[in-house]
Design a protein around this motif. Structure first.
Motif, PDB file in Angstrom:
ATOM      1  N   ALA A  81       0.831  -1.209   0.000  1.00 51.72           N
ATOM      2  CA  ALA A  81       0.000   0.000   0.000  1.00 51.72           C
ATOM      3  C   ALA A  81       0.865   1.258   0.000  1.00 51.72           C
ATOM      4  N   LEU A  82       1.950   1.226   0.749  1.00 47.07           N
ATOM      5  CA  LEU A  82       2.837   2.385   0.795  1.00 47.07           C
ATOM      6  C   LEU A  82       3.534   2.600  -0.554  1.00 47.07           C
ATOM      7  N   LEU A  83       4.018   1.526  -1.153  1.00 42.09           N
ATOM      8  CA  LEU A  83       4.730   1.660  -2.422  1.00 42.09           C
ATOM      9  C   LEU A  83       3.806   2.128  -3.540  1.00 42.09           C
ATOM     10  N   LEU A  84       2.531   1.777  -3.454  1.00 41.04           N
ATOM     11  CA  LEU A  84       1.564   2.198  -4.465  1.00 41.04           C
ATOM     12  C   LEU A  84       0.941   3.558  -4.146  1.00 41.04           C
ATOM     13  N   GLY A  85       1.283   4.109  -2.979  1.00 42.39           N
ATOM     14  CA  GLY A  85       0.589   5.295  -2.505  1.00 42.39           C
ATOM     15  C   GLY A  85       1.154   6.623  -2.946  1.00 42.39           C
ATOM     16  N   ALA A 108      -4.961  -0.486   4.389  1.00 40.74           N
ATOM     17  CA  ALA A 108      -4.287  -1.680   4.909  1.00 40.74           C
ATOM     18  C   ALA A 108      -4.344  -1.722   6.428  1.00 40.74           C
ATOM     19  N   LEU A 109      -4.135  -0.597   7.071  1.00 41.93           N
ATOM     20  CA  LEU A 109      -4.131  -0.552   8.537  1.00 41.93           C
ATOM     21  C   LEU A 109      -5.521  -0.789   9.114  1.00 41.93           C
ATOM     22  N   VAL A 110      -6.556  -0.307   8.440  1.00 40.85           N
ATOM     23  CA  VAL A 110      -7.917  -0.585   8.881  1.00 40.85           C
ATOM     24  C   VAL A 110      -8.207  -2.083   8.785  1.00 40.85           C
ATOM     25  N   ALA A 111      -7.747  -2.722   7.721  1.00 42.22           N
ATOM     26  CA  ALA A 111      -7.959  -4.163   7.564  1.00 42.22           C
ATOM     27  C   ALA A 111      -7.302  -4.955   8.685  1.00 42.22           C
ATOM     28  N   LEU A 112      -6.187  -4.451   9.203  1.00 41.14           N
ATOM     29  CA  LEU A 112      -5.413  -5.178  10.217  1.00 41.14           C
ATOM     30  C   LEU A 112      -5.705  -4.714  11.640  1.00 41.14           C
ATOM     31  N   ASP A 113      -6.744  -3.916  11.830  1.00 37.64           N
ATOM     32  CA  ASP A 113      -7.143  -3.472  13.176  1.00 37.64           C
ATOM     33  C   ASP A 113      -6.038  -2.720  13.902  1.00 37.64           C
ATOM     34  N   SER A 121      -1.029 -11.603   2.528  1.00 39.82           N
ATOM     35  CA  SER A 121      -1.944 -10.486   2.313  1.00 39.82           C
ATOM     36  C   SER A 121      -1.472  -9.696   1.108  1.00 39.82           C
ATOM     37  N   LEU A 122      -2.354  -8.897   0.564  1.00 35.00           N
ATOM     38  CA  LEU A 122      -1.965  -8.066  -0.575  1.00 35.00           C
ATOM     39  C   LEU A 122      -2.811  -6.806  -0.629  1.00 35.00           C
ATOM     40  N   TYR A 123      -2.313  -5.861  -1.429  1.00 30.86           N
ATOM     41  CA  TYR A 123      -3.025  -4.616  -1.681  1.00 30.86           C
ATOM     42  C   TYR A 123      -3.115  -4.430  -3.180  1.00 30.86           C
ATOM     43  N   LEU A 124      -4.327  -4.416  -3.704  1.00 31.39           N
ATOM     44  CA  LEU A 124      -4.563  -4.159  -5.120  1.00 31.39           C
ATOM     45  C   LEU A 124      -5.113  -2.742  -5.284  1.00 31.39           C
ATOM     46  N   LYS A 125      -4.604  -2.057  -6.286  1.00 36.16           N
ATOM     47  CA  LYS A 125      -5.025  -0.668  -6.510  1.00 36.16           C
ATOM     48  C   LYS A 125      -5.327  -0.464  -7.984  1.00 36.16           C
ATOM     49  N   PHE A 126      -6.510   0.057  -8.262  1.00 35.42           N
ATOM     50  CA  PHE A 126      -6.927   0.331  -9.624  1.00 35.42           C
ATOM     51  C   PHE A 126      -7.093   1.836  -9.776  1.00 35.42           C
TER      52      PHE A 126
END
Length: 330
Positions: A94-98, A168-173, A226-231
């Motif tokens: 998420a950070l690298l794509l952000g 990502a952080l919301v997903a991981l509480d 886990s993964l982060y997909l961004k469109f």
């Protein structure tokens, strides 16, 4: 040209006292959002309190195998941390794509969580905008709203939240730790982001002078897969139209545990709790993923330009879940 004063805080207590005691002041970390908003005339602090010298840059494992990230840790440092890449790849991705490399080298983790919406009506400084000037209206509701939210909206605001790592952080509480004039607090990150309701100008439950000092991610074994997909409209630096943070634990073909959150479609980083509930205990199949995604998007409200986000988000969720379960989540 507006006059603007600058001071550098040497301790956390000094920073809190300075900003807490002066309503015209603001914290300054990486400045990648704050300086833009000052230039645009959207925010108008008279005093900037530089906090970059404060000892809040740690990236370390906690005794219970969680993760603690200092609020001033730079996005690049967190994304490249071997421990984060191995145990929490969704955060690194998420950070690298952000953001671009240059921005990641400057932007702080705490600042990223507090960044403001990219809604053009908010940022142009003149259009009616309840988030910028309460009571004036929301220009996006009947205006150009292709990039706006479909979940968590209200009649007063449909602006999408821009953070990637927040999803990502919301997903991981994760938990946001703060210090302020009233002392220390620990705020679950899903509670850190407020829905707009009738007061979209209030985005976080922070009092004046309250400073984020750290972000803690609890031990989450399933996060290793886990993964982060961004469109987005282009693959270079751009904000999400739809993004998904996903982590799944499958045992004997059934979903034992799952974490899902969406970006680009909510007025806050959106925890997909309907989808999680629908998936837990059920088969780990594309059909089940599609049903869960449909359940999550059922309350979505589209406007004239952003209806495409609803089917796009459903497909993105299925793709993310399928990739974690059947593909290489890294």
């Amino acid at each position: 040209m507006r006059p603007l004063s600058y001071t550098r805080a040497s301790t956390v207590d000094e920073a809190i006292a300075t900003v807490g005691g002066d309503s015209r002041s603001a914290f300054l970390a990486g400045g990648t959002t704050e300086i833009d908003l000052i230039r645009l005339g959207v925010t108008r602090p008279d005093v900037l309190v530089d906090i970059n010298s404060l000892p809040l840059k740690e990236i370390e494992s906690t005794p219970d195998a969680g993760l603690r990230i200092g609020a001033l840790a730079r996005m690049t440092d967190v994304a490249r941390s071997a421990d984060v890449v191995r145990r929490f790849p969704v955060i690194s991705q998420a950070l690298l794509l952000g953001a671009s490399e240059q921005l990641r080298n400057m932007a702080s983790m705490g600042g990223n969580l507090c960044q403001r919406t990219r809604c053009p009506y908010f940022r142009d400084g003149v259009s009616p905008c309840n988030k910028r000037e309460p009571g004036t209206g929301c220009s996006a509701v009947d205006g150009l709203n292709r990039g706006h939210a479909v979940l968590g909206t209200s009649d007063d605001c449909i602006a999408a939240h821009p953070s990637d790592v927040g999803v990502a952080l919301v997903a991981l509480d994760a938990v946001v730790h703060t210090l302020g004039p009233s002392g220390a607090r620990s705020i679950p990150i899903d509670d850190f982001y407020l829905l707009p309701g009738s007061s979209p100008e209030v985005e976080h439950p922070l009092e004046r002078g309250e400073l984020i000092v750290a972000i803690e991610v609890p031990p989450t074994p399933l996060a290793e897969r886990s993964l982060y997909l961004k469109f987005r409209d282009r693959q270079s630096y751009e904000f999400a139209l739809v993004s998904v943070a996903a982590a799944v634990d499958v045992r004997d073909g059934r979903v034992a545990d799952v974490r899902l959150a969406l970006g680009g479609v909510g007025t806050k980083p959106w925890r997909a709790r309907r989808a999680e509930a629908a998936l837990t205990g059920g088969p780990a199949t594309r059909e089940a993923f599609a049903e869960a995604a449909a359940a999550e998007l059922e309350p979505a409200i589209a406007h004239k330009d952003n209806a495409f986000k609803i089917p796009m988000a459903r497909r993105a969720m299925v793709r993310a879940l399928d990739q974690v379960v059947n593909g290489d989540a890294r």
